[in-house]
Enzyme design. Structure first.
Site, PDB file in Angstrom:
ATOM      1  N   SER A   1      28.073  35.494  34.616  1.00  0.00           N
ATOM      2  CA  SER A   1      29.454  35.952  34.735  1.00  0.00           C
ATOM      3  C   SER A   1      29.818  36.563  36.079  1.00  0.00           C
ATOM      4  O   SER A   1      31.002  36.670  36.398  1.00  0.00           O
ATOM      5  CB  SER A   1      29.773  36.966  33.629  1.00  0.00           C
ATOM      6  OG  SER A   1      30.076  36.285  32.443  1.00  0.00           O
TER       7      SER A   1
ATOM      8  N   LYS B   1      35.419  45.595  37.173  1.00  0.00           N
ATOM      9  CA  LYS B   1      35.719  44.737  36.019  1.00  0.00           C
ATOM     10  C   LYS B   1      36.137  45.622  34.846  1.00  0.00           C
ATOM     11  O   LYS B   1      35.553  46.697  34.648  1.00  0.00           O
ATOM     12  CB  LYS B   1      34.472  43.926  35.668  1.00  0.00           C
ATOM     13  CG  LYS B   1      34.691  42.807  34.661  1.00  0.00           C
ATOM     14  CD  LYS B   1      33.377  42.038  34.456  1.00  0.00           C
ATOM     15  CE  LYS B   1      33.536  40.880  33.488  1.00  0.00           C
ATOM     16  NZ  LYS B   1      32.272  40.142  33.313  1.00  0.00           N
TER      17      LYS B   1
ATOM     18  N   SER C   1      32.759  35.275  33.669  1.00  0.00           N
ATOM     19  CA  SER C   1      33.904  36.005  33.161  1.00  0.00           C
ATOM     20  C   SER C   1      34.444  37.058  34.138  1.00  0.00           C
ATOM     21  O   SER C   1      35.505  37.628  33.899  1.00  0.00           O
ATOM     22  CB  SER C   1      33.517  36.714  31.858  1.00  0.00           C
ATOM     23  OG  SER C   1      32.517  37.672  32.116  1.00  0.00           O
TER      24      SER C   1
END
Lengths: 493, 522
Positions: A182, A79, A158
């Site tokens: 997330s 990420k 996310s």
């Protein structure tokens, strides 16, 4: 080569040993897939050169030195809020669009030390604030199960880029971060396994923070076994993160578990307004499966669940306000061309660098932290957080409690982008995080596992939660569920 | 901006003068109240939360870890050495060490504060409730020393900020982060003091203590110890009134001067019927005035929040069992050396020095070391040795504008010189000349005895020779001798003066005085 969406780490490493594949050829295939699936927008940066170098190193260890490391030749995505030296780390924000760190996050350096090959940095909501991966400065990420040009579904967030990358087969595993769900949310919506470890088990060093007291690096993989392999590499104390648990980490081994001794609680408060019928059906389907396997299943109560979201939001915004204070355009990040005063430089840089979501959270957080509001909001929410933690402590009581909790991860399957965009980021998070954020409030481990497809042919997933450091039990029970439900493989991307 | 800054002190000066003129009519008794906050840099190898070097005068932006520049994703790791030095200082100041202390973020935007917040200990500091006792004695101001003490509210660990350099002409600011994240302990004192001299004495004592402990270099000129003073005036018996805060005073005499000025400024305003406004002021050491600080005019809300990246700091108060993240307080207590107050007591009780002498000696650690070296030989009279060090060595060093730390004179040389002096081989005047020579030549191997012999500075104590000289003086001054014989004994001193001059300052005057007296009485 649709096997890319189903390969496991074990299979890949066997192919290497049998020389059906080599790390360099597999890295190339993965890179190809990453490029072919560009319309998913899973990546902020595809790190082609880096990946090839990593592949060559793995290949040498496999065939020349004959001493492969545990994750040699395993393709990974990270990420884009984890620092990677010499590779841009943007947080999907204008503010850090050109930020290139000079150091590696502990999670990434451990993966590298174990031989993993980095395919790319994955898309996210700006500074991980969101639950759809639609609020990225690089555009939204699409769900690999439904990415039609006009009518596509969101990947969740996310860590949507990480989930889409794993699901679409450009990587075997990916690292996400999990502050209120997330990692688990996009894992659930993309039909992959998503683990949020206990707070303090995995180092946060190098993870650009959202809420320090809740952030945990998360793991996304296609199978429980793969997620376990990654966890075994990244977990354990880190002197660079004072909040890591000091005790040495015992690697987890998966075994055939006897469910008859496992007590599973179904918290009634998680059956909430807005939860789709399909999700509820999925939940009772697995409950029945576990009962058939002789697990002790009972209904339990976590009375403070309904207040958890409000508490989560206040704490989140306070820490956001504080953590974002460093982005002033002086040492790094966007610096606006404003010269009349230092204050104007700050204001213009921050206005241009942050999106509305980030700015509104900063504003709210600073309001809650004002001396006159501190006791009224911040201190009060800390007290309520304690009550939420105590709910979990009671329900996990050794004698008359349960070992694990089973709940849905999300309230529905992946929404269409056009529907999702109807609501504000804040409202969406309030809906999407309902089942996931309590685990962050309590610092306990939680895992999302895909179960079946909805009528929309979209993944439906459930969540297992356990007391702190119960990853071993969670992973073993999850693997049992995995083998019982036989979640389908994504065929075409 | 620069113009404003220059104008301010001028306008305040005018006000002060004006107020003083008007003050006659309304003058009433005001009692000044002073409280200090002291920031002392901890003398450690590395910074409070990072591995960067903690040093003064390093190459610009060269002692900066990623954390110090607030690079995203970096985390603080508490430096245990800072905790130990903080605890040691707190123990030396009789504080209660808190078994658990915590860290907080104090938010404000400033270019030399990269993270936008300072990590400090606001809610649960390292230590609380201490006391610092000290002697107030400034030669020339106080006739005799008196004892004073100030209570300590708390001692906390916190980060220092970086440094900003404003280039007014090119309208730009330059930032040096070498100091960013350097370890500080902040000592918050209660408003227990009456004036600037007491405050200066407190600071001087604190400097001596931290130097003894090695917890801080105490070098105020390097900013290693900085003082903020809260000053207010009230009618005796009334509760505390509105105060002003003077920030960042950088020397002991600055503390005394700034507070004296601020008291006078406030007194003038109050006598004039005005009101004191709560504001932050700075001490202009050149103009010798306090001036309001422009960027501190707006009251800041620091939005304190617990630092989530640092677990609570725990210490072991009871046993000597030491763990990596739980230091043992008794073990630290064991390491505390003799403190200045004990040294003074020792000097007064065991060496029979006067309190003033003891205070002055302890104020100069180098002289104190010399004192102990010199008096280890019991033949040397401690009072004379102390007086020699304070009155002669210190005077000569001051004359040469040298700090005791930078004195090139060795103990060996001092031993030789004091022995010559105490045996009356030379007199005080010559000893000072020798000291000056030693400084000029700066050769550690130079023997004072050799120097004296070479220069022919040795005193004559040969009685015959002295008698000869005395007789010559008597012969040359018949008038004075007559006056003496007529009972005007005062002229004896004048005769000795003549002798002193005549002999070229090279005879032992105590012997000479006796001989002269004998001759005159004949």
């Amino acid at each position: 080569m649709n096997k890319l969406t189903s390969y496991t780490i074990k299979e890949i490493q066997k192919s290497y040993a049998d020389k059906i594949l080599t790390p360099t050829s597999f890295v190339d295939l993965s890179l190809q897939r990453a490029k072919q699936t560009k319309e998913l927008n899973a990546y902020v940066t595809i790190t082609e050169d880096v990946a090839e170098t990593h592949g060559i190193e793995s290949e040498k260890r496999f065939y020349i030195y004959k001493r492969p490391k545990p994750l040699d030749g395993v393709t990974i995505g990270i990420k884009d809020n984890f620092c990677t030296s010499n590779i841009a780390t943007t947080c999907a924000s204008e503010m850090l669009r050109n930020f290139v760190p000079t150091y590696d996050a502990t999670v990434y350096s451990r993966l590298r030390r174990a031989g993993a090959c980095l395919i790319g940095k994955c898309n996210l909501d700006e500074f991980a604030m969101g639950s759809g991966t639609v609020d990225s400065v690089f555009g939204p990420t699409r769900n690999p199960w439904s990415y039609d040009k006009d009518k596509w579904r969101i990947a969740g967030g996310s860590s949507g880029g990480s989930a889409a990358a794993v699901c679409s087969g450009s990587v075997l595993a990916a690292i996400g971060s999990d502050t209120g769900g997330s990692t688990r949310n996009p894992a659930a919506l993309c039909g992959v396994v998503g683990l949020k470890p206990s707070y303090g088990l995995v180092s946060r060093y190098g993870l650009i923070p959202l809420v320090n007291s809740m952030d945990v690096p998360g793991i996304l993989a296609r199978t429980v076994d793969d997620a376990t392999k990654v966890l075994n590499v990244v977990a354990g104390p880190d002197k660079n993160d004072s909040t890591t648990i000091k005790r040495d980490y015992e690697p987890i081994t998966l075994r055939d578990i006897d469910l008859s001794k496992v007590r599973i609680g179904i918290p009634k408060e998680y059956y909430c307004q807005g939860m789709s019928r399909e999700v509820v059906e999925c939940w009772s389907y697995v409950t029945d499966l576990l009962e058939n396997e002789k697990a002790i299943v009972k209904s339990v109560s976590l009375p403070h669940t309904s207040i958890s979201l409000a508490v989560y939001y206040i704490l989140n915004q306070c820490e956001v306000a504080s953590n974002m204070a460093r982005y002033d355009g002086i040492e790094y990040g966007l610096r606006a061309n404003a010269n009349s005063s230092t204050e104007e430089l700050y204001a213009t840089s921050r206005h241009r660098g942050f999106n509305n979501v980030v700015r509104s959270r900063i504003l709210a957080g600073n309001y809650f932290l004002l001396t006159k509001n501190y006791v009224k909001y911040f201190v009060k929410t800390l007290k309520l957080r304690r009550l939420i933690v105590q709910d979990f402590q009671k329900v996990f009581h050794k004698v008359d409690g349960v070992d694990l909790l089973l709940t849905p991860t999300t309230l529905t399957d992946a929404p269409l982008f056009e529907d999702f965009a109807q609501r504000t980021n804040r409202d969406q998070c309030a809906l999407q995080d309902y089942c996931t954020q309590p685990a962050n409030m309590a610092g306990i481990p939680a895992l999302s596992i895909p179960i079946q497809l909805s009528r929309n042919k979209m993944p439906l997933s459930l969540q297992l939660m356990g007391p702190p450091l119960s990853e071993d039990l969670i992973m073993n029970v999850a693997r049992k569920i995995e083998s019982l439900v036989q979640f389908p493989v994504l065929k075409a991307v | 901006m620069k113009l404003i800054k220059i104008n301010r002190p001028l306008s305040y000066k005018c006000m002060t003068i004006l107020a003083r003129r008007l003050s006659h009519k309304t003058d009433k008794q005001w009692e000044s109240v002073v409280g200090l906050e002291v920031h002392a840099q901890l003398n450690t190898e590395s910074k409070l939360f990072s591995g960067a070097q903690n040093t003064f005068g390093g190459l610009v932006n060269n002692c900066v870890a990623l954390f110090d520049a607030a690079i995203p994703g970096t985390l603080p790791v508490l430096n245990r050495k800072c905790v130990e030095l903080g605890i040691m200082t707190a123990l030396a100041l009789s504080c209660n060490i808190n078994e658990v202390s915590t860290f907080d973020r104090k938010h404000y935007f400033y270019a030399d504060l990269p993270s936008g917040y300072q990590i400090t200990q606001q809610r649960a500091p390292l230590a609380t409730d201490g006391i610092l006792s000290f002697q107030v004695y400034t030669p020339g101001i106080h006739k005799a020393p008196y004892r004073k003490s100030s209570k300590i509210k708390q001692i906390q660990l916190e980060q220092d900020s970086g440094k900003s350099l404003h280039d007014a002409e090119l309208r730009r600011s330059l930032i040096d982060l070498n100091r960013a994240g350097a370890p500080l302990m902040e000592l918050v004192f209660e408003p227990d003091l009456a004036d600037g001299e007491e405050a200066a004495a407190l600071v001087k004592e604190l400097v001596l203590i931290v130097q003894r402990l090695g917890s801080c270099t105490g070098r105020m000129e390097e900013g290693a110890l900085r003082v903020d003073a809260n000053v207010s005036l009230r009618t005796p018996g009334d509760p505390l009134s509105t105060r002003t805060e003077i920030k960042n005073i950088g020397s002991v005499r600055g503390v005394a001067g700034a507070i004296r000025h601020e008291i006078e400024r406030q007194r003038a305003i109050l006598n004039n019927g005005g009101h004191i406004i709560n504001e932050t002021r700075a001490w202009d050491a050149v103009a010798r005035v306090t001036i309001p600080m422009r960027d501190k005019e707006v009251v800041q809300d620091y939005r304190y929040m617990p630092e989530p990246n640092l677990p609570p700091l725990r210490v072991n108060l009871v046993t000597r069992e030491d763990q990596n993240d739980i230091p043992s307080v008794p073990l630290i207590q064991d390491k505390i050396p003799e403190l200045p107050e004990e040294s003074r007591k020792n000097l007064i009780e065991n060496f029979h020095l006067r309190p003033e002498t003891a205070i002055q000696l302890v104020n100069e650690p180098i002289l104190l070391n010399h004192f102990h070296d010199l008096t280890s030989n019991e033949n040397r009279n401690p009072t004379k040795v102390a007086n020699f060090l304070i009155n002669d060595l210190l005077t000569v060093l001051n004359k040469k504008k040298l700090d005791t730390v930078h004195s090139p004179i060795t103990t060996q040389q001092l031993q030789e010189l004091t022995d010559l002096l105490l045996n009356r081989d030379i007199n005080l005047d010559i000893s000072r000349t020798v000291l000056e020579e030693l400084i000029v030549i700066s050769d550690v191997n130079l023997s004072p005895l050799k120097l004296i012999e070479e220069k022919g500075w040795k005193l004559t104590n040969n009685e015959e020779e002295v008698t000869k000289l005395c007789m010559a003086v008597i012969a040359d001054n018949p008038k004075m001798v007559q006056q003496y014989k007529n009972g005007k004994t005062k002229v004896f001193k004048a005769l000795l003066g003549k002798l002193y001059k005549e002999s070229n300052n090279k005879i032992d005057m105590s012997i000479a005085s006796k001989i002269m007296e004998g001759l005159l009485k004949k």
